[in-house]
Write an enzyme that holds these catalytic residues in place. Structure first.
Site, PDB file in Angstrom:
ATOM      1  N   GLY A   1       4.549  17.583   4.973  1.00  0.00           N
ATOM      2  CA  GLY A   1       5.279  18.801   4.627  1.00  0.00           C
ATOM      3  C   GLY A   1       6.546  18.953   5.443  1.00  0.00           C
ATOM      4  O   GLY A   1       7.613  19.275   4.899  1.00  0.00           O
TER       5      GLY A   1
ATOM      6  N   GLY B   1       1.505  23.453   3.242  1.00  0.00           N
ATOM      7  CA  GLY B   1       0.977  22.641   4.334  1.00  0.00           C
ATOM      8  C   GLY B   1       2.060  22.254   5.324  1.00  0.00           C
ATOM      9  O   GLY B   1       2.999  21.547   4.971  1.00  0.00           O
TER      10      GLY B   1
ATOM     11  N   GLY C   1       0.795  -1.227   0.000  1.00  0.00           N
ATOM     12  CA  GLY C   1       0.000   0.000   0.000  1.00  0.00           C
ATOM     13  C   GLY C   1       0.825   1.274   0.000  1.00  0.00           C
ATOM     14  O   GLY C   1       2.039   1.270  -0.251  1.00  0.00           O
TER      15      GLY C   1
ATOM     16  N   CYS D   1       1.764   3.078   2.445  1.00  0.00           N
ATOM     17  CA  CYS D   1       2.799   3.095   3.477  1.00  0.00           C
ATOM     18  C   CYS D   1       4.112   2.507   2.964  1.00  0.00           C
ATOM     19  O   CYS D   1       5.161   3.134   3.063  1.00  0.00           O
ATOM     20  CB  CYS D   1       2.302   2.314   4.693  1.00  0.00           C
ATOM     21  SG  CYS D   1       3.512   2.197   5.997  1.00  0.00           S
TER      22      CYS D   1
ATOM     23  N   HIS E   1      19.820   4.055  33.664  1.00  0.00           N
ATOM     24  CA  HIS E   1      20.608   5.283  33.555  1.00  0.00           C
ATOM     25  C   HIS E   1      21.925   4.981  32.855  1.00  0.00           C
ATOM     26  O   HIS E   1      22.552   3.977  33.177  1.00  0.00           O
ATOM     27  CB  HIS E   1      20.883   5.850  34.944  1.00  0.00           C
ATOM     28  CG  HIS E   1      21.749   7.070  34.903  1.00  0.00           C
ATOM     29  ND1 HIS E   1      21.270   8.296  34.488  1.00  0.00           N
ATOM     30  CD2 HIS E   1      23.071   7.244  35.182  1.00  0.00           C
ATOM     31  CE1 HIS E   1      22.257   9.173  34.530  1.00  0.00           C
ATOM     32  NE2 HIS E   1      23.358   8.561  34.943  1.00  0.00           N
TER      33      HIS E   1
HETATM   34  P1  FAD Z   1      -3.161   2.181   1.898  1.00  0.00           P
HETATM   35  O1  FAD Z   1      -1.819   1.960   2.465  1.00  0.00           O
HETATM   36  O2  FAD Z   1      -3.411   3.414   1.128  1.00  0.00           O
HETATM   37  O3  FAD Z   1      -3.457   0.898   0.980  1.00  0.00           O
HETATM   38  C1  FAD Z   1      -4.579   0.805   0.199  1.00  0.00           C
HETATM   39  C2  FAD Z   1      -4.258  -0.123  -0.953  1.00  0.00           C
HETATM   40  O4  FAD Z   1      -5.456  -0.353  -1.693  1.00  0.00           O
HETATM   41  C3  FAD Z   1      -3.269   0.445  -1.952  1.00  0.00           C
HETATM   42  O5  FAD Z   1      -2.235  -0.494  -2.158  1.00  0.00           O
HETATM   43  C4  FAD Z   1      -4.078   0.683  -3.223  1.00  0.00           C
HETATM   44  O6  FAD Z   1      -3.325   0.466  -4.403  1.00  0.00           O
HETATM   45  C5  FAD Z   1      -5.159  -0.385  -3.077  1.00  0.00           C
HETATM   46  N1  FAD Z   1      -6.396  -0.084  -3.775  1.00  0.00           N
HETATM   47  C6  FAD Z   1      -7.135   1.049  -3.730  1.00  0.00           C
HETATM   48  N2  FAD Z   1      -8.265   0.905  -4.461  1.00  0.00           N
HETATM   49  C7  FAD Z   1      -8.231  -0.345  -4.977  1.00  0.00           C
HETATM   50  C8  FAD Z   1      -9.120  -1.087  -5.782  1.00  0.00           C
HETATM   51  N3  FAD Z   1     -10.283  -0.586  -6.211  1.00  0.00           N
HETATM   52  N4  FAD Z   1      -8.758  -2.338  -6.121  1.00  0.00           N
HETATM   53  C9  FAD Z   1      -7.596  -2.896  -5.694  1.00  0.00           C
HETATM   54  N5  FAD Z   1      -6.724  -2.231  -4.909  1.00  0.00           N
HETATM   55  C10 FAD Z   1      -7.044  -0.989  -4.547  1.00  0.00           C
HETATM   56  N6  FAD Z   1       1.705   6.532   8.520  1.00  0.00           N
HETATM   57  C11 FAD Z   1       2.374   6.160   9.626  1.00  0.00           C
HETATM   58  O7  FAD Z   1       1.783   5.557  10.531  1.00  0.00           O
HETATM   59  N7  FAD Z   1       3.709   6.441   9.770  1.00  0.00           N
HETATM   60  C12 FAD Z   1       4.402   7.098   8.833  1.00  0.00           C
HETATM   61  O8  FAD Z   1       5.598   7.339   8.993  1.00  0.00           O
HETATM   62  C13 FAD Z   1       3.710   7.509   7.658  1.00  0.00           C
HETATM   63  N8  FAD Z   1       4.372   8.178   6.684  1.00  0.00           N
HETATM   64  C14 FAD Z   1       3.708   8.523   5.540  1.00  0.00           C
HETATM   65  C15 FAD Z   1       4.404   9.224   4.570  1.00  0.00           C
HETATM   66  C16 FAD Z   1       3.775   9.605   3.396  1.00  0.00           C
HETATM   67  C17 FAD Z   1       4.545  10.353   2.345  1.00  0.00           C
HETATM   68  C18 FAD Z   1       2.409   9.249   3.200  1.00  0.00           C
HETATM   69  C19 FAD Z   1       1.707   9.615   1.939  1.00  0.00           C
HETATM   70  C20 FAD Z   1       1.694   8.568   4.175  1.00  0.00           C
HETATM   71  C21 FAD Z   1       2.345   8.208   5.372  1.00  0.00           C
HETATM   72  N9  FAD Z   1       1.677   7.540   6.397  1.00  0.00           N
HETATM   73  C22 FAD Z   1       2.344   7.190   7.539  1.00  0.00           C
HETATM   74  C23 FAD Z   1       0.246   7.184   6.291  1.00  0.00           C
HETATM   75  C24 FAD Z   1       0.101   5.701   5.909  1.00  0.00           C
HETATM   76  O9  FAD Z   1       0.752   5.473   4.683  1.00  0.00           O
HETATM   77  C25 FAD Z   1      -1.385   5.339   5.794  1.00  0.00           C
HETATM   78  O10 FAD Z   1      -2.051   5.686   6.985  1.00  0.00           O
HETATM   79  C26 FAD Z   1      -1.540   3.843   5.571  1.00  0.00           C
HETATM   80  O11 FAD Z   1      -0.868   3.434   4.399  1.00  0.00           O
HETATM   81  C27 FAD Z   1      -3.022   3.457   5.473  1.00  0.00           C
HETATM   82  O12 FAD Z   1      -3.141   2.093   5.246  1.00  0.00           O
HETATM   83  P2  FAD Z   1      -4.386   1.487   4.455  1.00  0.00           P
HETATM   84  O13 FAD Z   1      -4.141   0.018   4.393  1.00  0.00           O
HETATM   85  O14 FAD Z   1      -5.646   1.966   5.033  1.00  0.00           O
HETATM   86  O15 FAD Z   1      -4.306   2.118   2.990  1.00  0.00           O
HETATM   87  P1  NAD Z   2      -1.896  16.960   7.431  1.00  0.00           P
HETATM   88  O1  NAD Z   2      -3.340  16.940   7.685  1.00  0.00           O
HETATM   89  O2  NAD Z   2      -0.948  16.390   8.446  1.00  0.00           O
HETATM   90  O3  NAD Z   2      -1.409  18.455   7.171  1.00  0.00           O
HETATM   91  C1  NAD Z   2      -1.943  19.255   6.172  1.00  0.00           C
HETATM   92  C2  NAD Z   2      -1.601  20.693   6.475  1.00  0.00           C
HETATM   93  O4  NAD Z   2      -1.928  21.490   5.346  1.00  0.00           O
HETATM   94  C3  NAD Z   2      -2.380  21.248   7.655  1.00  0.00           C
HETATM   95  O5  NAD Z   2      -1.500  21.908   8.519  1.00  0.00           O
HETATM   96  C4  NAD Z   2      -3.374  22.196   6.996  1.00  0.00           C
HETATM   97  O6  NAD Z   2      -3.756  23.262   7.835  1.00  0.00           O
HETATM   98  C5  NAD Z   2      -2.576  22.678   5.796  1.00  0.00           C
HETATM   99  N1  NAD Z   2      -3.370  23.226   4.693  1.00  0.00           N
HETATM  100  C6  NAD Z   2      -4.561  22.786   4.228  1.00  0.00           C
HETATM  101  N2  NAD Z   2      -4.965  23.542   3.175  1.00  0.00           N
HETATM  102  C7  NAD Z   2      -3.995  24.467   2.976  1.00  0.00           C
HETATM  103  C8  NAD Z   2      -3.812  25.545   2.037  1.00  0.00           C
HETATM  104  N3  NAD Z   2      -4.715  25.798   1.095  1.00  0.00           N
HETATM  105  N4  NAD Z   2      -2.704  26.301   2.110  1.00  0.00           N
HETATM  106  C9  NAD Z   2      -1.765  26.044   3.068  1.00  0.00           C
HETATM  107  N5  NAD Z   2      -1.888  25.056   3.984  1.00  0.00           N
HETATM  108  C10 NAD Z   2      -2.979  24.278   3.938  1.00  0.00           C
HETATM  109  O7  NAD Z   2      -1.717  16.229   6.017  1.00  0.00           O
HETATM  110  P2  NAD Z   2      -0.446  15.661   5.273  1.00  0.00           P
HETATM  111  O8  NAD Z   2       0.809  16.224   5.844  1.00  0.00           O
HETATM  112  O9  NAD Z   2      -0.743  15.797   3.836  1.00  0.00           O
HETATM  113  O10 NAD Z   2      -0.498  14.123   5.683  1.00  0.00           O
HETATM  114  C11 NAD Z   2      -1.609  13.309   5.305  1.00  0.00           C
HETATM  115  C12 NAD Z   2      -1.795  12.168   6.246  1.00  0.00           C
HETATM  116  O11 NAD Z   2      -0.717  11.253   6.155  1.00  0.00           O
HETATM  117  C13 NAD Z   2      -1.892  12.632   7.665  1.00  0.00           C
HETATM  118  O12 NAD Z   2      -3.163  12.283   8.145  1.00  0.00           O
HETATM  119  C14 NAD Z   2      -0.849  11.899   8.408  1.00  0.00           C
HETATM  120  O13 NAD Z   2      -1.377  11.280   9.553  1.00  0.00           O
HETATM  121  C15 NAD Z   2      -0.337  10.836   7.451  1.00  0.00           C
HETATM  122  N6  NAD Z   2       1.133  10.815   7.567  1.00  0.00           N
HETATM  123  C16 NAD Z   2       1.680  10.384   8.733  1.00  0.00           C
HETATM  124  C17 NAD Z   2       3.042  10.412   8.903  1.00  0.00           C
HETATM  125  C18 NAD Z   2       3.614   9.953  10.184  1.00  0.00           C
HETATM  126  O14 NAD Z   2       2.922   9.286  10.925  1.00  0.00           O
HETATM  127  N7  NAD Z   2       4.854  10.271  10.477  1.00  0.00           N
HETATM  128  C19 NAD Z   2       3.852  10.896   7.897  1.00  0.00           C
HETATM  129  C20 NAD Z   2       3.262  11.360   6.740  1.00  0.00           C
HETATM  130  C21 NAD Z   2       1.899  11.300   6.582  1.00  0.00           C
END
Ligand code: FAD
Ligand code: NAD
Length: 461
Positions: free
Chosen positions: A185, A180, A40, A42, A440
């Protein structure tokens, strides 16, 4: 009779973990994934590649700027970005291969293609090998999320990018604008700043990291600014125009900002397009999330949903816990995830980590609390590491002393928070945390001292 006990659409952390647990519990399981690689968002374009780049870029900066403090001299530090990306790709591949291995090990049938819910118990798959219909007693929707569009800004897959492209830029931008100041970001902004980009973050709200404890977010803003990031809050981005390899970012009521690359990180939205929900009769809410009850059941009998596509924090570990709880619910009738106990970690430097309620939430809810904070500056291990920035804050109920929230910014805060989560899961008091023996010198002593500080008796303050 149905072909499978459980058919899951989506092989992210929600879907693939649900598949493993369901198989462990004796179900026959199929998992439908449209991408060739499993894991996915992640594993492919989220948690894993971003952490690989955060690690590499931190080492680069360390070699350039900080090793000398330790008496380590390095003659010349260079950046081989192609190699850094290749390493990241290899890390991703080892993880996607790992998920494929786990599916095989648990005899989960992999079906490659795009899945669509036809009706209760029926999933149509359109894949490279043609169309197929799967039947199941239980269908699980785990399709995750995708980047939220931003009005006025068109992604061009290059200069105006989502996190996916920003994880693979072939050269370091001279000036990167990040729209953002949320988790993505700040994490990816940190990567490119460490590699040499000038980074300007434009945030709509008057603060960064909405949802995080305000005191910690303020400290983070101060530290990131000191590191050289420009963070402008209260700025609404209204558009982005690309011309001659430059992007002009338009902001409401202000001067445009010119950059060579823009990362739009303004949130994510659930993936429900083309999933057949409306036709099948599965309800979604105003934010596009699939509506589920406390048993992950949708409005259509036998159809469930987990992970980013439903309510709750969009985090991989939350999706995984949803998957485990749902599989156990289906097998035993019991299963539950407490979203109030889901930790969140921002993998910047220093890391930021939290679990439970923020001070602002406690105030708004009228809950009486006491607070203890302790700075890494007063911790022997942090000094030895040369990592003295940040603090830990423990919030406990004024009367019962039960821990209600722990918030940290500092070295390895993401690992330190695990102890706080365990304590809260067992309904610990701040005194419980304070009385536990901590080795510690370790960073974990900062949490102990913050717990002692709730009662005004920190030892090293
Ligand atoms: P996803 O991981 O989005 O998986 C959904 C899967 O469904 C995908 O593989 C997609 O291809 C598949 N799919 C969708 N529609 C269909 C369909 N119709 N048929 C077949 N397959 C389909 N979270 C953390 O906890 N820690 C982090 O450090 C973190 N870092 C992140 C960094 C970035 C840049 C991003 C974008 C996200 C990050 N996240 C992080 C968030 C995390 O990736 C998501 O919360 C997590 O992947 C959600 O898991 P999920 O299984 O719900 O969905
Ligand atoms: P986010 O919701 O964390 O942050 C989005 C930011 O964009 C907010 O601060 C919001 O106020 C701002 N924003 C919204 N509209 C705007 C505009 N028009 N102009 C300027 N700023 C604006 O979303 P994200 O950083 O895109 O991350 C998405 C999701 O992925 C989050 O829910 C996060 O939990 C998950 N994620 C988690 C991790 C982690 O766990 N370390 C890492 C990456 C992503």
């Amino acid at each position: 009779m149905a072909e499978f006990d459980v058919v899951i659409i989506g092989a992210g952390p929600g879907g693939y973990v649900a598949a493993i647990r369901a198989a462990q519990l004796g179900f026959t399981v199929a998992i439908v994934e449209k991408e060739k690689a499993l894991g996915g968002t992640c594993v492919r374009v989220g948690c894993i590649p971003s952490k690989a780049l955060l690690e590499s870029s931190e080492r680069y900066l360390e070699a350039r700027e900080h090793l000398a403090d330790h008496g380590v001299t390095v003659a010349k530090v260079g950046l081989d970005l192609a190699k850094m990306h290749a390493r990241k790709d290899a890390v991703v591949k080892s993880n996607t291969d790992g998920v494929a291995y786990l599916m095989k090990k648990h005899k989960v049938e992999r079906v490659t293609g795009t899945g669509r819910l036809v009706a209760a118990g029926e999933v149509a798959v359109d894949g490279p090998d043609g169309a197929r219909t799967l039947t199941a007693t239980h269908v699980v929707l785990a399709t995750g999320s995708r980047v939220a569009p931003l009005r006025g800004v068109a992604f061009d897959g290059d200069r105006v990018a989502t996190s996916t492209e920003a994880l693979a830029w072939p050269e370091v931008p001279e000036h990167l604008v990040v729209v953002g100041a949320g988790v993505i970001g700040l994490e990816l902004g940190s990567v490119w700043r460490r590699l040499g980009a000038q980074v300007t973050v434009l945030e709509y709200l008057d603060r960064i990291l909405p949802g995080m404890d305000d005191e910690i977010a303020k400290e983070a803003k101060k530290l990131f600014t000191k590191q050289g990031m420009t963070i402008r809050t209260g700025v609404a981005v209204t558009g982005a125009d690309v011309a001659d390899g430059r992007v002009t970012v338009r902001v409401d009521g202000g001067e445009p900002v010119v950059a060579d690359r823009v990362l739009v990180a303004t949130g994510r939205v659930p993936n429900t397009e083309g999933l057949g929900l409306e036709e099948a009769g599965v309800q979604v809410d105003a934010r596009g999330r699939i509506v589920v009850d406390e048993r992950f059941a949708t409005s259509l009998e036998g159809v469930y949903a987990i992970g980013d596509v439903i309510h709750g924090p969009m985090l991989a570990h939350k999706a995984e816990e949803d998957g485990v709880a749902l599989a156990e619910l289906l097998a035993t009738g019991h299963g539950h995830v407490d979203y109030g106990m889901v930790p969140s970690v921002v993998y910047t430097d220093p890391e930021i980590a939290a679990v439970g309620r923020t001070e602002e939430e406690l105030k708004a809810q009228g809950i009486p609390y006491r607070k203890g904070t302790f700075a890494f500056m007063a911790n022997g291990r942090a000094r030895a590491m040369g990592r003295t920035e940040g603090k830990v804050k423990v919030l406990a109920h004024e009367v019962t002393d039960r821990v209600l929230g722990v918030h940290a910014i500092g070295p390895h805060a993401g690992d330190l928070i695990a102890e706080a989560v365990a304590a809260m899961a067992f309904h610990a008091s701040s005194e419980d945390l304070a009385r536990v023996v901590h080795a510690h010198p370790t960073l974990s002593e900062v949490l102990k001292e913050a717990a002692l500080a709730v009662d005004g008796r920190a030892l090293h303050a």
